[in-house]
Scaffold this active site. Structure first.
Site, PDB file in Angstrom:
ATOM      1  N   HIS A 244       0.935  -1.355  -0.200  1.00 57.77           N
ATOM      2  CA  HIS A 244      -0.269   0.050   0.283  1.00 57.77           C
ATOM      3  C   HIS A 244       0.670   0.929   0.107  1.00 57.77           C
ATOM      4  O   HIS A 244       2.177   0.973   0.745  1.00 57.77           O
ATOM      5  CB  HIS A 244      -1.045  -0.601   1.101  1.00 57.77           C
ATOM      6  CG  HIS A 244      -2.159  -0.802   1.091  1.00 57.77           C
ATOM      7  ND1 HIS A 244      -2.712  -1.688   1.991  1.00 57.77           N
ATOM      8  CD2 HIS A 244      -2.158  -2.206   0.010  1.00 57.77           C
ATOM      9  CE1 HIS A 244      -4.019  -2.058   1.382  1.00 57.77           C
ATOM     10  NE2 HIS A 244      -3.614  -2.638   0.425  1.00 57.77           N
TER      11      HIS A 244
ATOM     12  N   GLU B 156       0.845   3.379   2.252  1.00 59.75           N
ATOM     13  CA  GLU B 156       1.644   4.451   3.190  1.00 59.75           C
ATOM     14  C   GLU B 156       2.713   3.512   3.782  1.00 59.75           C
ATOM     15  O   GLU B 156       3.465   4.311   4.375  1.00 59.75           O
ATOM     16  CB  GLU B 156       0.141   4.211   4.296  1.00 59.75           C
ATOM     17  CG  GLU B 156      -0.990   4.780   3.662  1.00 59.75           C
ATOM     18  CD  GLU B 156      -1.972   4.925   2.894  1.00 59.75           C
ATOM     19  OE1 GLU B 156      -3.715   5.547   2.961  1.00 59.75           O
ATOM     20  OE2 GLU B 156      -1.592   2.917   2.287  1.00 59.75           O
TER      21      GLU B 156
ATOM     22  N   CYS C 246      -6.429   1.879   5.393  1.00 61.44           N
ATOM     23  CA  CYS C 246      -7.001   0.466   5.729  1.00 61.44           C
ATOM     24  C   CYS C 246      -6.613   0.083   6.870  1.00 61.44           C
ATOM     25  O   CYS C 246      -5.897   0.876   7.921  1.00 61.44           O
ATOM     26  CB  CYS C 246      -6.306  -0.590   4.894  1.00 61.44           C
ATOM     27  SG  CYS C 246      -4.879  -1.354   3.975  1.00 61.44           S
TER      28      CYS C 246
ATOM     29  N   CYS D  50      -2.409  -0.812   7.315  1.00 65.55           N
ATOM     30  CA  CYS D  50      -1.464   0.531   7.220  1.00 65.55           C
ATOM     31  C   CYS D  50      -2.068   1.402   8.524  1.00 65.55           C
ATOM     32  O   CYS D  50      -0.818   1.927   9.043  1.00 65.55           O
ATOM     33  CB  CYS D  50      -2.174   1.258   6.236  1.00 65.55           C
ATOM     34  SG  CYS D  50      -1.862   0.391   4.664  1.00 65.55           S
TER      35      CYS D  50
END
Length: 172
Positions: free
Chosen positions: A75, A77, A103, A106
Site C-alpha cells: 500500500h 502508506e 486501511c 496501514c
C-alpha cells in the site's frame, strides 16, 4: 499547505500500478516532504497491470476487503514508511497525506511508526460491517487525528475503480 501536499500525493499516485484502487501518500515533517509512496507490487516483481498480483488479476474471486493475504501489492502508506526507513529518515510525529483513508493494516503500521496526523481525500469504509467499530476505534488512536480534506479529485474515476464502499461512513 494541505492542498499543496495533497496535490503532491496526486502526482505520486500517478505511479500506482494496482488495477483496483490507486493511492498516493506523502509524509511531511516540519513542513518538508520526507517520503512518498504509491501502491503496487514490490520492487523487481511484475506489476498488477501486467498480471503480477493474483488477487488483482482475479478480482471477481474475492469479495471487497478479502484476499489481502494473497495480494502482493504494497500500500502507498506502507511504501512511504518503508522508503523513509530504507534511507534512515524518522517519521515519528510526521503528518501523512494520502489520497484514500488508510486501511486497517496501514492504520496499525502508521500508529506503530509514530505518524502523528493523517489527512486523506477519499473515504474508505471497512467492508466487514462486524469489524467497522474496531476499525474506527483503531483510527481514533492517531494522536493528531484523521481528517478528510474536501478537495476535488480530477482523476477520481480512474483512482477509485476498485474501492470498497458501504452505505454508511465511519466517523471522522
Amino acid at each position: 499547505m494541505d492542498d499543496y501536499f495533497m496535490g503532491i500525493a496526486f502526482a505520486v499516485r500517478a505511479r500506482a500500478n494496482c488495477t483496483g484502487q490507486r493511492v498516493g501518500a506523502v509524509i511531511v515533517k516540519d513542513g518538508h516532504i520526507i517520503s512518498t509512496g504509491y501502491n503496487g507490487t514490490p520492487r523487481d516483481m511484475t506489476n498488477c497491470e501486467e498480471g503480477g498480483c493474483y488477487r488483482c488479476a482475479n478480482r471477481g474471486e474475492f469479495e471487497a476487503g478479502t484476499g489481502y493475504d494473497l495480494c502482493i501489492c504494497v500500500h502507498a502508506e506502507q511504501n512511504a514508511i518503508l522508503a523513509a526507513s530504507r534511507f534512515g529518515i524518522a517519521v515519528e510525529g510526521a503528518t501523512l497525506y494520502t489520497t484514500t483513508r488508510p486501511c486497517f493494516g496501514c492504520t496499525k503500521e502508521l500508529l506503530q511508526a509514530g505518524i502523528g496526523r493523517v489527512y486523506f481525500l477519499h473515504d474508505w469504509v471497512y467492508p466487514d460491517e462486524r469489524m467497522r467499530a474496531e476499525y474506527a476505534r483503531l483510527q481514533t488512536k492517531v494522536q493528531g487525528g484523521m481528517k478528510q480534506l474536501p478537495l476535488p479529485d480530477p482523476d477520481a474515476t480512474w483512482a477509485t475503480a476498485g474501492r470498497a464502499t458501504a452505505p454508511e461512513s465511519i466517523g471522522h
